[in-house]
Structure formats: structure tokens, C-alpha cells
Scaffold this active site. Structure first.
Site, PDB file in Angstrom:
ATOM      1  N   VAL A   1      14.588 -10.833  12.876  1.00 50.23           N
ATOM      2  CA  VAL A   1      15.552 -10.858  11.784  1.00 50.23           C
ATOM      3  C   VAL A   1      16.407  -9.604  11.863  1.00 50.23           C
ATOM      4  O   VAL A   1      15.892  -8.483  11.894  1.00 50.23           O
ATOM      5  CB  VAL A   1      14.842 -10.960  10.423  1.00 50.23           C
ATOM      6  CG1 VAL A   1      15.847 -10.859   9.283  1.00 50.23           C
ATOM      7  CG2 VAL A   1      14.081 -12.280  10.332  1.00 50.23           C
TER       8      VAL A   1
ATOM      9  N   ARG B   1       0.816  -1.224   0.000  1.00 48.46           N
ATOM     10  CA  ARG B   1       0.000   0.000   0.000  1.00 48.46           C
ATOM     11  C   ARG B   1       0.844   1.265   0.000  1.00 48.46           C
ATOM     12  O   ARG B   1       0.306   2.366  -0.109  1.00 48.46           O
ATOM     13  CB  ARG B   1      -0.920   0.000   1.228  1.00 48.46           C
ATOM     14  CG  ARG B   1      -0.184  -0.008   2.543  1.00 48.46           C
ATOM     15  CD  ARG B   1      -1.126  -0.161   3.718  1.00 48.46           C
ATOM     16  NE  ARG B   1      -0.403  -0.153   4.979  1.00 48.46           N
ATOM     17  CZ  ARG B   1      -0.983  -0.269   6.160  1.00 48.46           C
ATOM     18  NH1 ARG B   1      -2.286  -0.426   6.237  1.00 48.46           N
ATOM     19  NH2 ARG B   1      -0.271  -0.243   7.265  1.00 48.46           N
TER      20      ARG B   1
ATOM     21  N   LYS C   1       3.193  -5.040  12.397  1.00 46.29           N
ATOM     22  CA  LYS C   1       4.149  -5.853  13.149  1.00 46.29           C
ATOM     23  C   LYS C   1       4.607  -5.270  14.484  1.00 46.29           C
ATOM     24  O   LYS C   1       5.117  -6.008  15.321  1.00 46.29           O
ATOM     25  CB  LYS C   1       5.404  -6.095  12.291  1.00 46.29           C
ATOM     26  CG  LYS C   1       5.158  -6.807  10.966  1.00 46.29           C
ATOM     27  CD  LYS C   1       6.456  -6.998  10.202  1.00 46.29           C
ATOM     28  CE  LYS C   1       6.244  -7.766   8.914  1.00 46.29           C
ATOM     29  NZ  LYS C   1       5.572  -6.955   7.886  1.00 46.29           N
TER      30      LYS C   1
ATOM     31  N   LYS D   1       6.015 -14.497  18.262  1.00 49.62           N
ATOM     32  CA  LYS D   1       5.000 -13.890  19.129  1.00 49.62           C
ATOM     33  C   LYS D   1       3.629 -14.551  18.981  1.00 49.62           C
ATOM     34  O   LYS D   1       2.724 -14.294  19.777  1.00 49.62           O
ATOM     35  CB  LYS D   1       4.938 -12.386  18.880  1.00 49.62           C
ATOM     36  CG  LYS D   1       6.207 -11.679  19.353  1.00 49.62           C
ATOM     37  CD  LYS D   1       6.233 -10.213  18.998  1.00 49.62           C
ATOM     38  CE  LYS D   1       7.497  -9.572  19.550  1.00 49.62           C
ATOM     39  NZ  LYS D   1       8.735 -10.157  19.016  1.00 49.62           N
TER      40      LYS D   1
ATOM     41  N   VAL E   1      16.399  -3.535  16.397  1.00 48.90           N
ATOM     42  CA  VAL E   1      17.144  -3.025  17.546  1.00 48.90           C
ATOM     43  C   VAL E   1      18.582  -2.669  17.167  1.00 48.90           C
ATOM     44  O   VAL E   1      19.194  -1.784  17.770  1.00 48.90           O
ATOM     45  CB  VAL E   1      17.115  -4.071  18.692  1.00 48.90           C
ATOM     46  CG1 VAL E   1      17.941  -5.299  18.336  1.00 48.90           C
ATOM     47  CG2 VAL E   1      17.609  -3.466  19.993  1.00 48.90           C
TER      48      VAL E   1
END
Length: 330
Positions: A166, A37, A85, A127, A173
Site C-alpha cells: 500500500v 502497544r 511486518k 507474502k 518505498v
């Protein structure tokens, strides 16, 4: 498998999509449709791959059923990457996460069946295992929808691939730590005891292909991934990017819905899980899917209760090697 085939990638302009496209192009497909999008991300990605006529960019949202159906016409394989996410975003706007991660996944399923797609590969997350946040709940529901889709058709096969973090993806991070080290000599860490699963993007896509090639349909492939303490990851980066200047580490506390340790395999799931090889576990469904149990009847069952990021933590030197291999240490 992909030679002269047509492939659709939903949410294909992110980090996973870039690497997936790069590796797919080597396999000589007839067409790759990148469906997302975000117009500016598509323009940027098209410039990166500007000399490749195989790539087609399609503006659309997985929430839009008609757009997904149209994008799926004539397609042989779908890689379903599109999702909201970020844990805090999904916690504070749960309805938006539901629309994209659950309704959007069902739209992909319906479109794949209607258009006679050969196989759909859904990208899931650690998760989704025993979820503690809304993002995890939506991805767990997405997994259930994907697995159940195998009983709706004899032609299209649906499979999930579940992995952890990943390295180097958008919002990773790694980038957050490097920015803090270089600009402020300060970084924030949720909790000094926190652990996570990590893998480089190149290795993640290679494992994704393996699951695509070798899956039957109806199972969840669980990537075996290195685990490390976030504090150790931070120290490797501090030593690399600020060896002569002290960097403050601030403990911020766990955010809403966040876990101290992640799971890739729950105690409940372990009862239905086999050891596929040294790179994958495979979770078999609790619903009957024709031919699936026979396909895996000679594989051994797992000899563990859970697969947690708090187990088998890699050392400082191993983290350093992983980051070097991923191109994150200059």
C-alpha cells in the site's frame, strides 16, 4: 452495517489504522476502540482526531490474551491489523514474529468467539502466498487460523483480505526513495527486475469495506492490484523531485527472504478460486464450511494459474497517474 456499532481495530495506530478510522467515522459507529502497544503513537493519533468522542484508545498487545479479551467486550466488528511486518525483522527475530502474527491472531479469534463478535476481518499480505520468508509463513498460518475459526462457532464469522503493498504506509518505498533523491541524490534498489503490487491506502480501505460487507465467512478476498517495476516507480519519483540533477541508482541485491516477484494467488489456490468481480478474486477453503460453497456456486472459476506481480505491468505514465491520485507527487 457499522451505524451505531462498536468496532475494535488491533494495531490501529499505523497507516492502515489512520485511514480505516477516517473512513469508519463517516459511517456513524457508536464506538471505535484503537488497540495497540505504542503509547506515543496513540497520543499522536488521539490529537489528530481530538474532537471525536467515538474514538477510544486502549494500550495493549495482541500477544496478551487477557488484554485482547477485555478490549473485545461488547464489540460487533474486529479489524485485525496488528502484526510484525518488516521482512528482515521477522527473518532475524522469527520467534517474535510468531508470537505476534500467529499467537496474537489466535488470541483475537478466541476473544471474538468468547465475546460474541459478529465478524472478524483479518488483513493479510501477498507474502502469505507461497511464502519465502518467515513473515510470509506467519501470515499464511494466520490465514489458516482465521479460516478454520469459522468451524468453531456459528455466531462469529471470520474472513481474510489479502493485498499487496500500500503506497505511502510506514516504511514505504515511496518515502525511502524521496528521502534519497532529495538528500543524497542517490537511491538503492534491490534488483532492477523486481516487481510489486501497489494500491493507494484510500482504495485499499474501500476494498476492505467491500469484503466486510459482502463476505460470507471462511474465504480469502484477494485484491486485484496494479503491478509495476520498482525501477519504473523510482524513475517517476526522480523525474518529479530531481528533474535537473542526476540521481544515482545503486543495485543492492535481494535481502534475506525477499522475492523478485510477489504472488497474490498461487497455482494451488487457483483451483479453489472464483472471480468475484473486477476488484476481487475469492479463494475458497479446502475444509468444509457450512453454506460457503452454496454462497459462491454461481460465480465463475478463475482462468489463470497464478496471479503474479510480474504480469500486466503498468507503464511509466500509469505509475505517474497512480502516484498523483494517491497524493504522492507535489
Amino acid at each position: 452495517m457499522f451505524t451505531n456499532k462498536k468496532i475494535l481495530i488491533t494495531g490501529g495506530t499505523g497507516s492502515w489504522g489512520h485511514e480505516l478510522v477516517s473512513q469508519l467515522l463517516e459511517k456513524k459507529p457508536k464506538e471505535i476502540r484503537v488497540f495497540s502497544r505504542n503509547e506515543s503513537s496513540q497520543v499522536s493519533m488521539s490529537r489528530k482526531f481530538e474532537n471525536d468522542s467515538v474514538l477510544k484508545f486502549v494500550i495493549g498487545d495482541v500477544r496478551d490474551k487477557e488484554a485482547v479479551f477485555e478490549a473485545s467486550k461488547g464489540i460487533d466488528f474486529i479489524f485485525h491489523l496488528a502484526a510484525l511486518k518488516h521482512v528482515p525483522v521477522c527473518e532475524y527475530q522469527p520467534l517474535e514474529a510468531l508470537k505476534t502474527n500467529v499467537y496474537g491472531t489466535q488470541n483475537v479469534i478466541d476473544a471474538a468467539i468468547a465475546n460474541g463478535v459478529t465478524k472478524v476481518i483479518n488483513i493479510s499480505t501477498d507474502k502469505a502466498a507461497n511464502p519465502s520468508n518467515f513473515y510470509g509463513f506467519t501470515k499464511a498460518m494466520g490465514e489458516k487460523l482465521i479460516i478454520n475459526a469459522n468451524v468453531l462457532t456459528d455466531k462469529t464469522k471470520f474472513v481474510c483480505v489479502r493485498g499487496g503493498n500500500v503506497l505511502g504506509t510506514n516504511g514505504s518505498v515511496i518515502h525511502v526513495f524521496k528521502h534519497g533523491i532529495k538528500t543524497k541524490s542517490k537511491i538503492g534498489i534491490t534488483d532492477k527486475k523486481m516487481t510489486r503490487f501497489f494500491l493507494t491506502i484510500k482504495d485499499a480501505i474501500k476494498l476492505l469495506f467491500k469484503a466486510t460487507y459482502e463476505s460470507h465467512g471462511g474465504e480469502i478476498f484477494v485484491m486485484k492490484m496494479p503491478t509495476c517495476k520498482i525501477i519504473d516507480l523510482a524513475r517517476v519519483l526522480i523525474d518529479q523531485y530531481s528533474p535537473d540533477k542526476e540521481v544515482d541508482i545503486e543495485e543492492l541485491g535481494i535481502r534475506p527472504g525477499e522475492k523478485l516477484h510477489e504472488l497474490l494467488l498461487t497455482e494451488f489456490e487457483s483451483h479453489n478460486t472464483i472471480v468475484y468481480d473486477n476488484e476481487y478474486f475469492v479463494i475458497l477453503p479446502t475444509i468444509p464450511i457450512e453454506g460457503l460453497m452454496e454462497y459462491y456456486e454461481d460465480f465463475p472459476k478463475v482462468d489463470l494459474d497464478t496471479y503474479s506481480s510480474s504480469d500486466n505491468i503498468i507503464s511509466y505514465d500509469q505509475i505517474k497517474t497512480m502516484l498523483k491520485d494517491g497524493g504522492f507527487l507535489e
